[in-house]
Design an enzyme around this catalytic site. Structure first.
Site, PDB file in Angstrom:
ATOM      1  N   ASP A 230      -2.216  -4.810   0.215  1.00  8.84           N
ATOM      2  CA  ASP A 230      -1.758  -6.080   0.768  1.00  8.84           C
ATOM      3  C   ASP A 230      -2.572  -6.560   1.965  1.00  8.84           C
ATOM      4  OD1 ASP A 230      -0.765  -4.036   2.362  1.00  8.84           O
ATOM      5  OD2 ASP A 230       1.336  -4.604   2.123  1.00  8.84           O
TER       6      ASP A 230
ATOM      7  N   GLN B 219       0.814  -1.214   0.000  1.00  9.67           N
ATOM      8  CA  GLN B 219       0.000   0.000   0.000  1.00  9.67           C
ATOM      9  C   GLN B 219       0.849   1.267   0.000  1.00  9.67           C
ATOM     10  OE1 GLN B 219      -2.967  -1.334   3.296  1.00  9.67           O
ATOM     11  NE2 GLN B 219      -4.038   0.195   2.080  1.00  9.67           N
ATOM     12  N   HIS B 220       0.210   2.367  -0.332  1.00  8.14           N
ATOM     13  CA  HIS B 220       0.683   3.735  -0.114  1.00  8.14           C
ATOM     14  C   HIS B 220       1.761   4.235  -1.063  1.00  8.14           C
ATOM     15  CE1 HIS B 220      -1.541   3.391   3.587  1.00  8.14           C
ATOM     16  NE2 HIS B 220      -0.668   2.595   4.149  1.00  8.14           N
TER      17      HIS B 220
END
Length: 478
Positions: A248, A84-85
């Site tokens: 994830d 992520q991110h």
């Protein structure tokens, strides 16, 4: 490389689906039987180390992992789960402008503080479900605006790692080998990953353009957010369906079949605690991130930067293996006779202390032993995660059992001490590639229109053996 199947004709006789986990360290591909969920074959390729990575390395690893898994010739659908991110910024030609900043790159800590100062934590939590920290995409865009203004000015589109890989797998991209060209408006994402950007609202399903502009300095193309079982398209030059993908943690929840009442505690490079809920959560303190999940529900989550690395560092210091570390830990009593490790070795995300360091409290002649240090390390690791569980339940989330996953969850000492740290039952599922498995489950959903009910075996069920002294001591040193 065998990526394709024939463009015409019936689906493969042996119905297979594939799932991908493009994580920080590597890319894993699992091919599963549509009917039973049984793993038919697997593949893997490594990613470069570091917190700033050229996304092209992920694309090369994805292709290598698919080849290692035997290709996609007999696969009917695929989906990509990913870290992520991360910030992937593209110019108007579809080219990557600079290396992607990953979730664990903390150079954007000041940018997070700046955004909070401008809008207020309560306002940001209300608008996006979360208060931004250095991990989130918006803070990385603000860092780019401030530190590399020329690069920021070139940004035409912003994508997350799994968005960009899905785009490339569909045949889009800036290279002459990409058959569909650099069509930025074909970027797509899913609810779970969009909810980690700090400019998308999981409650409404809308992007917050004002927050994007505040971060980047101008508007840009953002991926279209697909529904949980909506088709993203097909693999280039094939009829292989592609799912929307997932972040994830949402992928792992899907792979585990986590339901209301389950709290997943994952001990990986980072530590995560998350639960599936039917209603969104909003925590203005920033402790709980109000993410979305991969099924249309929500995924309140607490993350720590320090997890398995705590055990790595302690085992290395003592010159033992992880198994030997666990055996040593069980020689000391619950609470380690007052020895407490506050394990912020590389700063921390929860609590938000990016510049913190680790501290060992309560050292006496009696507690300065290998066994006490081993137990203090495991207790410190688990107490940080137990604080995460408490933060989630404080949001009104029901918690009936902990699903303990990650490599460290297989250590008998970690399991036993977890039963002493968590106030609810601890179950340890059979180890597996949960993120890739969740992506494969999503691919099956996209293919058939129904979410399959593949089962997950439980390796261990531990009764509650709660020892309050462990968390009381940890809280006193916080």
């Amino acid at each position: 490389m065998a990526l394709r199947q024939a463009q015409h004709g019936a689906l493969p006789q042996a119905q297979l689906v594939a799932g991908v986990d493009s994580s920080t360290q590597s890319c894993k591909v699992v091919v599963r039987d549509l009917e039973t969920g049984a793993i038919v074959r697997e593949g893997r390729a490594t990613h470069p180390a570091g917190t700033s990575v050229d996304p092209e390395a992920w694309w090369l690893a994805l292709k290598a992992a698919i080849q290692s898994a035997g290709g996609l010739d007999d696969v009917a659908a695929i989906a990509i789960g990913g870290q992520q991110h991360g910030m992937v910024v593209l110019d108007e030609s579809g080219a990557v402008i600079r290396d992607a900043l990953l979730w664990n790159d903390t150079r954007s800590a000041q940018a997070a503080r700046d955004l909070i100062a401008e809008f207020g934590a309560e306002e940001l939590a209300s608008r996006t479900g979360s208060v931004p920290v250095a991990s989130f995409t918006a803070t990385k865009l603000r860092w780019l605006r401030d530190a590399e203004p020329e690069n920021a000015a070139r940004v035409a589109a912003v994508a997350l790692p799994h968005d960009w890989l899905t785009w490339r797998l569909r045949g889009f991209g800036p290279d002459s080998a990409d058959p569909n060209g650099p069509v930025l408006t074909e970027l797509v994402t899913d609810r779970s990953d969009a909810s980690g950007t700090s400019y998308w609202d999981p409650a409404t399903g809308d992007y917050d353009r004002e927050l994007l502009v505040a971060a980047l300095g101008h508007d840009a193309i953002l991926p279209r957010v697909l529904g949980p079982s909506e088709r993203a398209g097909t693999v280039a030059d094939s009829e292989i369906l592609i799912g929307p993908g997932a972040g994830d943690n949402a992928g792992a929840a899907l792979g585990l079949g986590a339901a209301t009442g389950d709290v997943v505690v994952s001990i990986g490079t980072s530590g995560t605690v998350f639960a599936v809920t039917e209603a969104p959560t909003t925590d203005a303190t920033g402790t709980v991130a109000g993410f979305a999940d991969a099924t249309g529900h929500f995924l309140p989550l607490v993350a720590t930067l320090n997890a398995a690395r705590i055990l790595d560092a302690t085992a290395a210091l003592l010159g033992v293996s992880h198994d030997e570390l666990g055996a040593l830990a069980l020689e000391a009593p619950a609470g380690s006779d007052g020895l407490v490790l506050q394990p912020y070795f590389e700063g921390e995300r929860t609590p938000n202390l990016p510049d913190a360091t680790a501290t060992l409290f309560g050292m006496t002649l009696a507690t300065t032993t290998r066994a006490h240090l081993a137990r203090a390390a495991i207790e410190g690791l688990l107490c940080g995660l137990a604080d995460g569980l408490a933060a989630i339940t404080s949001q009104g989330v029901e918690a009936q059992r902990v699903l303990l996953i990650g490599g460290a969850a297989l250590n008998p000492a970690v399991q036993r001490i977890a039963s002493e740290v968590f106030p609810i039952a601890v179950h340890v599922p059979e180890p597996g590639e949960y993120v890739a498995g969740g992506a494969a489950r999503q691919a099956a959903w996209v293919l058939t229109g129904e979410l399959p009910s593949w089962s997950t075996s439980v390796l261990a069920e531990l009764d509650v053996a709660y020892a309050p002294v462990i968390r009381e001591q940890y809280a006193a040193r916080r």
